[in-house]
Design an enzyme around this catalytic site. Structure first.
Site: not given
Ligand code: NAI
Length: 331
Positions: A154-155, A232-234, A258, A263, A296-298
């Site tokens: 999604k992101i 901005t993921s983990r 982020d 953290e 803070q990205a969210f």
């Molecule tokens: P999502 O589940 O919609 O998308 C994740 C994508 O990553 C999927 O398409 C999946 O197939 C793919 N994926 C899984 N393992 C993989 C790998 N080893 N290599 C490549 N692609 C892989 O999740 P969404 O909503 O897009 O969120 C992604 C990440 O963003 C979350 O897991 C979270 O860690 C992070 N996040 C950070 C926020 C922030 O405020 N900084 C807020 C929300 C999420």
């Protein structure tokens, strides 16, 4: 029915109280994060509501289950902080907020990138000192550059669309390819090609044991010299000590994070009067080409509304009808 909510900040109370329309729900807020030190204070609670840095390890879940908790409601999308196997074994049901404004995170990613490539963080400080010189502020156009995206869920998808709008070439790696994105012009490639070709690399995949430290000294050496990396993921996707070395060697041209692997000891808190003993974050913050924001990205009004609403609805769904709204099931 009672919910015990951990890592509660004033803004969490504001949104959860606002969306808690039900007279039957009492929310008890704890400012501290959830961990072994506090799990045994939970009492008469149906659901425990947790955030990204709360630790839901097997012993913590065991304590919660023994104290009668039935549901773990994550008010976030990521779930790397929960031992799902232990939860399943203990009969605890787990839900999360699978999507809360993916655009919020994608737009923040773009904000970080634009800050780094146009040096607006420096310009802001400079003009306040009446220094109107442009020396040292030279940037580069994003138009025409190759943007590598890891994870096009999604992101990542929202981010790809914005970058296509900037006139960038977008290449991506994901376990699953997204047909809409392919049609829009995103080119899926093997991970190592994405890493080797990108001018800008943005991480949007979840953290798993397999991709922990996917960005390390070895993978960075295969990237273009001067690559800009945004995470901005983990935090655990990047090996901090090795990216510091790559920044010193100028192999990495700029870094925007982020999220940070340590953290939980820092983010979401005002530590301005403290001595920080994490030398890695201090070193990172000392680079002129590194931008750190504290998860803070969210953090937009739209996302906070969704988080509160979806979390409360999911918990009520379990309570009233045993309805598995946004439930996470181990496959
Ligand atoms: P999502 O589940 O919609 O998308 C994740 C994508 O990553 C999927 O398409 C999946 O197939 C793919 N994926 C899984 N393992 C993989 C790998 N080893 N290599 C490549 N692609 C892989 O999740 P969404 O909503 O897009 O969120 C992604 C990440 O963003 C979350 O897991 C979270 O860690 C992070 N996040 C950070 C926020 C922030 O405020 N900084 C807020 C929300 C999420």
């Amino acid at each position: 029915m009672k919910i015990t909510l951990f890592s509660a900040k004033p803004y969490d109370r504001q949104y959860f109280d606002r969306f808690n329309n039900s007279q039957d729900i009492e929310i008890e807020y704890y400012e501290t994060h959830l961990g072994p030190h506090i799990a045994n204070v939970v009492e008469d609670t149906y659901a425990v509501c947790a955030f990204v840095n709360d630790k839901l390890s097997a012993p913590v879940l065991q304590t919660l289950a023994e104290r009668g908790v039935k549901v773990i409601a994550l008010r976030c999308a990521g779930f790397n902080n929960v031992d799902l196997e232990a939860a399943s074994r203990l009969g605890l049901r787990v839900c999360r907020v699978p999507a809360y404004s993916p655009e919020a995170v994608a737009e923040h990613t773009v904000a970080m990138l634009l800050t780094l490539n146009r040096k607006t963080h420096k310009a802001y400080n400079r003009v306040r000192e009446q220094n109107f010189s442009l020396n040292g502020l030279l940037g580069f156009n994003l138009h025409g550059k190759t943007i590598g995206v890891v994870g096009t869920g999604k992101i990542g998808k929202a981010f790809c669309k914005i970058m296509l709008g900037f006139g960038c070439k977008v290449i991506a790696y994901d376990i699953y390819e997204d047909a809409d994105l392919k049609q829009a012009g995103v080119n899926y490639l093997p991970l190592k090609e994405v890493l080797a070709t990108a001018d800008v690399l943005s991480l949007h995949c979840p953290l798993t044991p397999e991709n922990h430290y996917m960005i390390n000294g070895e993978s960075i050496r295969k990237m273009k010299k001067g690559v800009v990396i945004i995470n901005t993921s983990r935090g655990g996707l990047i090996c901090t000590t090795e990216i510091i070395e790559a920044l010193k060697e100028k192999h990495v041209g700029a870094l925007g994070i982020d999220v940070y692997e340590q953290e939980e000891k820092l983010f979401f808190r005002d530590l301005s009067e403290n001595i920080i003993d994490d030398d890695n974050i201090q070193r990172l913050m000392s680079f002129p080409n590194v931008l750190v924001t504290a998860h803070q990205a969210f953090f937009t009004d739209e996302a906070m509304r969704q988080i509160a609403e979806v979390t409360l609805n999911s918990i009520t769904g379990f309570y009233t009808a045993n309805e598995p709204a946004n439930e996470m099931i181990l496959i």
